[in-house]
Design a protein around this motif. Structure first.
Motif, PDB file in Angstrom:
ATOM      1  N   HIS A  39      13.479  -5.233   6.502  1.00 17.86           N
ATOM      2  CA  HIS A  39      13.008  -5.590   5.157  1.00 17.86           C
ATOM      3  C   HIS A  39      11.487  -5.720   5.075  1.00 17.86           C
ATOM      4  N   VAL A  40      10.893  -6.502   5.970  1.00 17.45           N
ATOM      5  CA  VAL A  40       9.455  -6.779   5.891  1.00 17.45           C
ATOM      6  C   VAL A  40       8.715  -5.787   6.784  1.00 17.45           C
ATOM      7  N   TRP A  41       8.741  -4.526   6.421  1.00 13.32           N
ATOM      8  CA  TRP A  41       8.269  -3.511   7.351  1.00 13.32           C
ATOM      9  C   TRP A  41       6.786  -3.206   7.216  1.00 13.32           C
ATOM     10  N   ASN A  42       6.078  -3.850   6.316  1.00 12.72           N
ATOM     11  CA  ASN A  42       4.617  -3.678   6.300  1.00 12.72           C
ATOM     12  C   ASN A  42       3.978  -4.298   7.543  1.00 12.72           C
ATOM     13  N   VAL A  43       4.672  -5.270   8.172  1.00 17.32           N
ATOM     14  CA  VAL A  43       4.187  -5.822   9.440  1.00 17.32           C
ATOM     15  C   VAL A  43       4.980  -5.280  10.621  1.00 17.32           C
ATOM     16  N   GLU A  44       6.173  -4.758  10.369  1.00 13.51           N
ATOM     17  CA  GLU A  44       6.982  -4.170  11.439  1.00 13.51           C
ATOM     18  C   GLU A  44       6.380  -2.843  11.916  1.00 13.51           C
ATOM     19  N   ASP A  45       5.905  -2.041  10.950  1.00 12.20           N
ATOM     20  CA  ASP A  45       5.232  -0.781  11.278  1.00 12.20           C
ATOM     21  C   ASP A  45       4.088  -0.580  10.278  1.00 12.20           C
ATOM     22  N   PRO A  46       2.989  -1.329  10.448  1.00 10.81           N
ATOM     23  CA  PRO A  46       1.895  -1.236   9.471  1.00 10.81           C
ATOM     24  C   PRO A  46       1.285   0.150   9.364  1.00 10.81           C
ATOM     25  N   ASP A  47       1.273   0.913  10.454  1.00 11.04           N
ATOM     26  CA  ASP A  47       0.688   2.255  10.389  1.00 11.04           C
ATOM     27  C   ASP A  47       1.469   3.151   9.428  1.00 11.04           C
ATOM     28  N   LEU A  48       2.787   3.110   9.511  1.00  6.90           N
ATOM     29  CA  LEU A  48       3.602   3.919   8.607  1.00  6.90           C
ATOM     30  C   LEU A  48       3.491   3.404   7.175  1.00  6.90           C
ATOM     31  N   PHE A  49       3.487   2.095   7.012  1.00  8.08           N
ATOM     32  CA  PHE A  49       3.383   1.524   5.669  1.00  8.08           C
ATOM     33  C   PHE A  49       2.048   1.909   5.033  1.00  8.08           C
ATOM     34  N   ASP A  50       0.975   1.809   5.821  1.00  9.12           N
ATOM     35  CA  ASP A  50      -0.342   2.193   5.308  1.00  9.12           C
ATOM     36  C   ASP A  50      -0.376   3.669   4.920  1.00  9.12           C
ATOM     37  N   ALA A  51       0.194   4.511   5.794  1.00  8.99           N
ATOM     38  CA  ALA A  51       0.212   5.949   5.520  1.00  8.99           C
ATOM     39  C   ALA A  51       0.990   6.242   4.239  1.00  8.99           C
ATOM     40  N   MET A  52       2.068   5.503   4.018  1.00  6.54           N
ATOM     41  CA  MET A  52       2.851   5.680   2.801  1.00  6.54           C
ATOM     42  C   MET A  52       2.021   5.368   1.560  1.00  6.54           C
ATOM     43  N   ILE A  53       1.291   4.241   1.594  1.00  7.14           N
ATOM     44  CA  ILE A  53       0.470   3.868   0.440  1.00  7.14           C
ATOM     45  C   ILE A  53      -0.631   4.899   0.202  1.00  7.14           C
ATOM     46  N   LEU A  54      -1.336   5.280   1.255  1.00  4.61           N
ATOM     47  CA  LEU A  54      -2.453   6.211   1.103  1.00  4.61           C
ATOM     48  C   LEU A  54      -1.983   7.562   0.570  1.00  4.61           C
ATOM     49  N   ALA A  55      -0.865   8.047   1.090  1.00  3.92           N
ATOM     50  CA  ALA A  55      -0.329   9.315   0.591  1.00  3.92           C
ATOM     51  C   ALA A  55       0.042   9.197  -0.884  1.00  3.92           C
ATOM     52  N   TRP A  56       0.670   8.088  -1.242  1.00  5.68           N
ATOM     53  CA  TRP A  56       1.101   7.889  -2.627  1.00  5.68           C
ATOM     54  C   TRP A  56      -0.100   7.844  -3.579  1.00  5.68           C
ATOM     55  N   LEU A  57      -1.175   7.201  -3.161  1.00  6.63           N
ATOM     56  CA  LEU A  57      -2.378   7.137  -3.999  1.00  6.63           C
ATOM     57  C   LEU A  57      -3.008   8.510  -4.188  1.00  6.63           C
ATOM     58  N   GLU A  58      -2.717   9.419  -3.264  1.00  7.54           N
ATOM     59  CA  GLU A  58      -3.208  10.795  -3.368  1.00  7.54           C
ATOM     60  C   GLU A  58      -2.217  11.702  -4.092  1.00  7.54           C
ATOM     61  N   GLY A  59      -1.115  11.137  -4.570  1.00  5.47           N
ATOM     62  CA  GLY A  59      -0.130  11.927  -5.290  1.00  5.47           C
ATOM     63  C   GLY A  59       0.881  12.609  -4.397  1.00  5.47           C
ATOM     64  N   ARG A  60       1.007  12.145  -3.132  1.00  5.31           N
ATOM     65  CA  ARG A  60       1.944  12.741  -2.194  1.00  5.31           C
ATOM     66  C   ARG A  60       2.953  11.694  -1.724  1.00  5.31           C
ATOM     67  N   VAL A  61       4.010  12.166  -1.078  1.00  6.72           N
ATOM     68  CA  VAL A  61       4.983  11.267  -0.445  1.00  6.72           C
ATOM     69  C   VAL A  61       4.854  11.438   1.062  1.00  6.72           C
ATOM     70  N   GLU A  62       4.666  10.336   1.753  1.00  8.43           N
ATOM     71  CA  GLU A  62       4.544  10.379   3.218  1.00  8.43           C
ATOM     72  C   GLU A  62       5.749  11.107   3.817  1.00  8.43           C
ATOM     73  N   PRO A  63       5.520  12.197   4.567  1.00  6.93           N
ATOM     74  CA  PRO A  63       6.632  13.038   5.042  1.00  6.93           C
ATOM     75  C   PRO A  63       7.552  12.361   6.049  1.00  6.93           C
ATOM     76  N   ARG A  64       7.115  11.266   6.690  1.00  7.96           N
ATOM     77  CA  ARG A  64       7.995  10.593   7.649  1.00  7.96           C
ATOM     78  C   ARG A  64       9.077   9.773   6.967  1.00  7.96           C
ATOM     79  N   LEU A  65       8.953   9.529   5.665  1.00  8.30           N
ATOM     80  CA  LEU A  65      10.033   8.891   4.922  1.00  8.30           C
ATOM     81  C   LEU A  65      11.121   9.933   4.685  1.00  8.30           C
ATOM     82  N   ARG A  66      12.363   9.540   4.838  1.00 10.72           N
ATOM     83  CA  ARG A  66      13.447  10.507   4.688  1.00 10.72           C
ATOM     84  C   ARG A  66      14.110  10.398   3.325  1.00 10.72           C
ATOM     85  N   GLU A  67      14.670  11.488   2.881  1.00 10.72           N
ATOM     86  CA  GLU A  67      15.363  11.513   1.597  1.00 10.72           C
ATOM     87  C   GLU A  67      16.761  10.944   1.735  1.00 10.72           C
TER      88      GLU A  67
END
Length: 255
Positions: free
Chosen positions: A227-255
């Protein structure tokens, strides 16, 4: 633990600010792992009513909290529009904000959002949680269950003990009633809804409930995350936010 609400004000430019909304039973300090990655943006980490520096305030309801956040962000930044990122309770507030103030939310990213009623054994667990509210050992056990890193456990325990039980009761009743915010279907901005693979089933099923109301929303799962994965894997969480702000979806997230 006191933690500022406004970060990187010198980064002000054409980019809309990023607002990070914290989860329940914690405060805005939960976003410390994300601040370095967002150093090129104005970032606001507001305290929700009843939490952090606002523990003396009662919980006013999800709609009123969303209204409060819009006013606070505009007061701090002078900006009318902003990106909204929320986790858990913060994610629920983010959706209410989008429904009530669609003109304010440039985009919405919400993770771990329960939108279905909590019943049965999980509801009984909540009642037990409230009965043990003032017990430090209980908060320590919660910190371990959430897999919080060692340096996050002390502030989590201290803050949990500082939150009034009545605040928690009202907030939990509000969230666990389970509903998609009225008017959310009219929100036309980009929306990303995420759940960790190892989140409670209610949270994972909530993605489908949200998608039925906002079919254009993007739905993703964070592999192996709780649940609280911004501290469980901050690198992935950060990458998700940065990609989203650029109009993309972080590819390591699965559908």
């Amino acid at each position: 633990m006191t933690f500022a609400e406004l970060h990187h004000p010198e980064a002000a430019g054409d980019d809309d600010p990023v607002v990070l909304l914290h989860g329940g039973n914690v405060a805005n300090w939960m976003w410390e792992p994300q601040l370095a990655a967002l150093s090129r943006r104005v970032v606001v980490t507001p305290h929700l009513p009843g939490f952090g520096d606002r523990t003396s305030e009662p919980w006013p309801g999800l709609g009123a909290v969303a209204d409060d956040i819009v006013g606070r962000v505009r007061e701090l930044t002078g900006r009318r529009r902003f990106h909204v990122v929320g986790l858990s309770l913060g994610g629920v507030v983010a959706l209410h904000l989008a429904a009530r103030h669609p003109e304010a939310a440039t985009s919405v990213l919400a993770s771990g959002v329960p939108l279905l009623p909590v019943t049965g054994l999980p509801r009984l667990a909540v009642r037990l949680h409230l009965r043990l509210w003032e017990r430090p050992w209980f908060w320590k056990a919660q910190a371990a269950a959430f897999r919080l890193p060692a340096d996050s456990r002390r502030p989590y325990v201290e803050h949990g003990l500082s939150v009034r039980k009545e605040t928690a009761r009202r907030m939990l009743d509000d969230v666990h009633s389970g509903r998609v915010p009225k008017g959310l279907s009219a929100y036309a901005g980009p929306m990303l809804l995420v759940a960790g693979d190892r989140e409670p089933a209610t949270v994972r099923r909530s993605l489908a409930a949200a998608a039925s109301v906002v079919p254009r929303a993007t739905i993703r799962f964070a592999p192996g995350m709780h649940h609280v994965w911004n501290v469980e894997d901050p690198d992935l969480f950060d990458a998700m936010i940065l990609a989203w702000l650029e109009g993309r979806v972080e590819p390591r997230l699965r559908e």
